[in-house]
Design an enzyme around this catalytic site. Sequence first.
Site, PDB file in Angstrom:
ATOM      1  CB  CYS A 119      -0.872  -0.033   1.246  1.00  0.00           C
ATOM      2  SG  CYS A 119      -1.544   1.561   1.691  1.00  0.00           S
ATOM      3  CD  GLU A 120      -0.085   5.509  -3.927  1.00  0.00           C
ATOM      4  OE1 GLU A 120       0.701   5.171  -4.825  1.00  0.00           O
ATOM      5  OE2 GLU A 120      -0.924   6.412  -4.067  1.00  0.00           O
ATOM      6  CG  HIS A 121      -2.409   5.691   0.878  1.00  0.00           C
ATOM      7  ND1 HIS A 121      -3.449   5.032   0.263  1.00  0.00           N
ATOM      8  CD2 HIS A 121      -2.157   6.788   0.125  1.00  0.00           C
ATOM      9  CE1 HIS A 121      -3.813   5.710  -0.816  1.00  0.00           C
ATOM     10  NE2 HIS A 121      -3.053   6.769  -0.923  1.00  0.00           N
ATOM     11  CG  HIS A 122      -1.080   2.741   5.818  1.00  0.00           C
ATOM     12  ND1 HIS A 122      -2.204   2.764   5.022  1.00  0.00           N
ATOM     13  CD2 HIS A 122      -1.346   3.513   6.891  1.00  0.00           C
ATOM     14  CE1 HIS A 122      -3.127   3.522   5.601  1.00  0.00           C
ATOM     15  NE2 HIS A 122      -2.644   3.992   6.722  1.00  0.00           N
TER      16      HIS A 122
ATOM     17  CD  GLN B  36      -7.866  -4.341  -4.398  1.00  0.00           C
ATOM     18  OE1 GLN B  36      -7.627  -4.349  -3.200  1.00  0.00           O
ATOM     19  NE2 GLN B  36      -8.839  -5.052  -4.938  1.00  0.00           N
TER      20      GLN B  36
ATOM     21  CG  HIS C  24      -5.829  -3.393   1.177  1.00  0.00           C
ATOM     22  ND1 HIS C  24      -5.407  -2.271   0.510  1.00  0.00           N
ATOM     23  CD2 HIS C  24      -6.556  -4.106   0.292  1.00  0.00           C
ATOM     24  CE1 HIS C  24      -5.874  -2.303  -0.731  1.00  0.00           C
ATOM     25  NE2 HIS C  24      -6.576  -3.397  -0.887  1.00  0.00           N
TER      26      HIS C  24
ATOM     27  CB  CYS D 218      -2.761  -0.550   5.820  1.00  0.00           C
ATOM     28  SG  CYS D 218      -3.481  -0.586   4.197  1.00  0.00           S
TER      29      CYS D 218
END
Length: 228
Positions: free
Chosen positions: A120-123, A161, A189, A191
């Site tokens: 995940c690019e956010h976490h 995703q 995910h 996260c």
Amino acid sequence: MTKNLTIDKSRLVSFSIDEIGDNHLFTSVETPMKADAFEMTDLEKKEKIAYHFSEIMETLGLDLTDDSLKGTPQRVAKMYVDEIFCGLNPANKPKVALFDNKYQYNQMLVEKNITFYSNCEHHFVPIFGKVHVAYISNGKVIGLSKINRIVQYFAQRPQVQERLTMQIGLELQEILETEDVAVIVDAKHLCVSSRGIKDESSATVTSYYGGVFQKEQKINEFLNFIKN
Ligand SMILES: [Zn+2]
């Protein structure tokens, strides 16, 4: 083939940066990259990442003189550049040869249950699951293992995703020179399951339907293949 690769960003203006990350929204189909992304060599990148990762570990209070931790910054740097994020570099894009469709098979071809691992690019924690792909040949066919490789290539980036799903679909349309491509991604995910809301059972399903796959009958045919 001209494609509109940009998302209407006006939809996102009401969200703050935190809200975009926390809600796993994304801003474009292309992975956002800097113009000078490949000016550094892989070796230089690994040295820089190892230095900064050791700073993170130190900041967390870890003792980097301990034999078990000593090599971790270098290991993480190598893993980022050579393995889990190697799909950021277009030089690593799989070379795909097409074959003539000798059998004149003009029905749907489904490659299902392709396992993938992404992050995940956010976490920066794992997203993993299965990808199902269908296409109808326009006179050319692709080696089945190449579909796997294309999935892996786009998965080996910090991802969202929805973007992963679209990047796989658009790439296959381009390579196969047909709009008739469908992609379903069914993923977990970490996260969501290991932190934050800690929901262990939920999964996220995304789809990309091009050409004839926009028709309900073709979608159902594809979904039946996946079920069996
Ligand atoms: Zn996340």
